[in-house]
Scaffold this active site. Structure first.
Site, short mmCIF file in Angstrom:
data_model
loop_
_atom_site.label_atom_id
_atom_site.label_comp_id
_atom_site.label_asym_id
_atom_site.label_seq_id
_atom_site.Cartn_x
_atom_site.Cartn_y
_atom_site.Cartn_z
CG ASN A 31 -6.72 -24.70 1.37
OD1 ASN A 31 -7.72 -23.93 1.52
ND2 ASN A 31 -5.90 -25.17 2.28
CB THR B 258 -42.19 -20.61 -5.50
OG1 THR B 258 -41.34 -21.60 -6.02
CG2 THR B 258 -41.39 -19.75 -4.41
CE LYS C 131 -41.66 -16.61 -6.49
NZ LYS C 131 -40.17 -16.69 -6.18
CE LYS D 220 -37.51 -14.68 -3.72
NZ LYS D 220 -36.32 -15.03 -4.12
CG ASP E 196 -38.72 -18.24 -3.04
OD1 ASP E 196 -38.04 -18.90 -3.42
OD2 ASP E 196 -39.33 -17.38 -3.57
CD GLU E 197 -34.80 -18.69 -3.23
OE1 GLU E 197 -34.46 -17.55 -3.53
OE2 GLU E 197 -35.70 -19.27 -3.64
CG HIS F 251 -34.02 -23.53 -3.56
ND1 HIS F 251 -33.20 -22.70 -3.82
CD2 HIS F 251 -35.26 -22.99 -4.31
CE1 HIS F 251 -33.43 -21.65 -4.48
NE2 HIS F 251 -34.66 -21.94 -4.64
NE ARG F 252 -30.32 -24.70 -9.70
CZ ARG F 252 -30.09 -24.58 -11.01
NH1 ARG F 252 -29.14 -25.23 -11.37
NH2 ARG F 252 -30.65 -23.92 -12.02
CG HIS G 168 -35.16 -25.76 -7.43
ND1 HIS G 168 -36.01 -24.75 -8.00
CD2 HIS G 168 -35.56 -26.23 -6.23
CE1 HIS G 168 -37.12 -24.45 -6.91
NE2 HIS G 168 -37.03 -25.49 -5.95
CB SER H 104 -38.59 -23.55 -10.08
OG SER H 104 -39.08 -22.57 -9.76
#
Length: 480
Positions: free
Chosen positions: A123, A173, A175, A177, A203-204, A294-295, A327, A379
């Site tokens: 908070n 990755t 594509k 995606k 991909d994410e 993955h972020r 990543h 990446s």
């Protein structure tokens, strides 16, 4: 008894509101080895002193609230309260401070990043007395680190599993995606792996959509994986994204990946959540799966310099929660990432011990004892001309991941993979021979392209492609 401690038993309960700094600003305090330490970038509202702002952060992220309460007398605030123990003005900023806060270890549940973040970045980030607040760094004590499993396997174990040494790993990755059928997706995976890549990747946001359900994708990717391994004689992997709407569904996908014989699964650790991520990391260690992280969503949290949380904190949290890759930006590609800051959190991911380093944005000395390291993944908007810089910046213990830089090759997916593998091998050989990648990189790539038509074609396609935008999150000006 400390003058900051006021309990019912000692002085009697007095209702009302008092300044936070009377209890939570303690410049005489010397942090303990067991304390969790935090460095906050604090921008107070006009008229709010820095001591009050720092104390408010310490209070609202530990035991404090906006008014005195009689139940303070039923415990020892001195034992459990957070303390703002040091404040530095930020050079070049008129009303901004780095406030250092120490938290007693007893405030946190063992082995829980979820609980740690709920307290420290809960908070308090909506507190009205602050115009902006950013968590720049954390020092996690060894005594708390040892309550976490950490990465399922780590760098050395991964290299041993793959039997690949002395160079960065190469990935791609797939594509587009979204929108491919599972069979066409598997075809792209096969072509890239056959061409020389070590990994391909979901991909994410590839989970289980109507155009490609997860089970179909896993099956076709496994077929591609084993076929490419048989043809090349190299161990291959595809990051099968197990991220799902529930932990139960996530685990079902991870179990199926293991049953197929896949070597690695993937998780979106911020959108999926730390509880889910830690659960998956424990399963991966117990069952021999590598875990790619993955972020996705990180820039919502970390991109603005004055508010949110610096990625180095998210990187430390991931090393606690568990992941073998994460990543980490590219410095040279299309995504945000200043070089020195990026190298700072890359060190935090890989090294056993890092010292305070203002030139890399590291505020605390951090020891990881026996916690395995994490491979940083570069990446996003990279291609063959970036290979020398990437090899020089990230070194061998990294994953260099080219999506469009593989699949955008004019001759197809497999030639795109060949171009990247040849470029990488040329850069590693040149570096090992003592050549300067930063100065001679373009020459090295041109020389290699003379005997690789695939690389020559890639060089021609991407020779003018650059992403030269200044980073938003940069280091503070040094004091003169």
């Amino acid at each position: 008894m400390s003058p900051q401690t006021e309990t019912k038993a000692s002085v009697g309960f007095k209702a009302g509101v008092k300044d936070y700094k009377l209890t939570y600003y303690t410049p005489q305090y010397k942090p303990l080895d067991t304390d969790i330490l935090a460095a906050f970038r604090v921008t107070p509202q006009p008229g709010v002193p820095s001591e009050e702002a720092g104390a408010a952060v310490a209070a609202e992220s530990s035991t404090g609230t906006w008014t005195t309460v009689w139940t303070d007398g039923l415990t020892s605030l001195d034992r459990y309260k957070g303390r703002c123990y040091h404040i530095d003005p930020v050079p070049g900023e008129e009303n901004q401070y780095i406030c250092y806060v120490a938290y007693p270890l007893d405030l946190f549940e063992e082995g829980s990043v979820t609980n740690m973040f709920t307290s420290i970045v809960g908070n308090v980030f909506g507190f009205k007395a602050l115009r902006a607040l950013r968590l720049e760094d954390l020092r996690v004590p060894i005594s708390y680190i040892k309550t976490f499993q950490g990465p399922p396997h780590g760098i050395q174990v991964e290299r041993d599993k793959l039997n690949k040494y002395g160079r960065p790993l190469l990935g791609c990755t797939i594509k587009p995606k979204l929108g491919l059928s599972a069979k066409n997706y598997g075809r792209a995976v096969y072509e890239c792996l056959r061409g020389g890549l070590d990994f391909t990747k979901d991909d994410e946001n590839v989970n289980s959509q109507p155009f490609m359900r997860w089970r179909d994708r896993f099956l076709f990717c496994a077929e591609a994986l084993f076929k490419s391994q048989a043809e090349t004689g190299e161990i291959k992997g595809h990051y099968l994204n197990a991220t799902a709407g529930t932990c139960e569904e996530m685990m079902k996908r991870a179990v199926f990946a293991r049953e197929l014989g896949a070597p690695i699964v993937m998780h979106d650790y911020l959108t999926g959540g730390f509880t889910a991520n830690t659960t998956l990391a424990h399963y991966c260690r117990d069952n021999g799966l590598l875990l790619h992280i993955h972020r996705a969503m990180h820039a919502v949290i970390d991109m603005q310099k004055n508010h949110g949380m610096q990625f180095r904190v998210l990187a430390k949290a991931l090393r606690l929660s568990g992941g073998d890759h994460i990543h980490a930006g590219t410095v040279v590609g299309k995504l945000e990432g200043e070089r020195d800051i990026t190298l700072g959190f890359v060190d935090l991911l890989r090294d056993d011990h890092t010292e305070i380093d203002p030139d890399r944005g590291i505020y605390f000395t951090q020891s990881w004892v026996s916690t395995p390291g994490v491979l940083p993944v570069a990446s996003g908007g990279i291609h063959v001309w970036h290979m020398p810089a990437l090899t020089e910046i990230f070194g061998d213990d990294s994953v260099l991941q080219f999506g469009g830089g593989t699949l955008g090759h004019p001759w197809g997916n497999a030639p795109g993979a060949v171009a990247n593998r040849v470029a990488l091998e040329a850069c590693v050989q040149a570096r090992n021979e003592g050549r300067d990648l930063a100065r001679e990189g373009a020459t090295i790539i041109r020389e290699a392209s003379k005997w690789s038509p695939e690389l020559a074609a890639a060089c021609e396609v991407w020779k003018e492609i650059k992403f030269e935008f200044p980073a938003v999150d940069i280091l503070d000006k040094k004091k003169s």
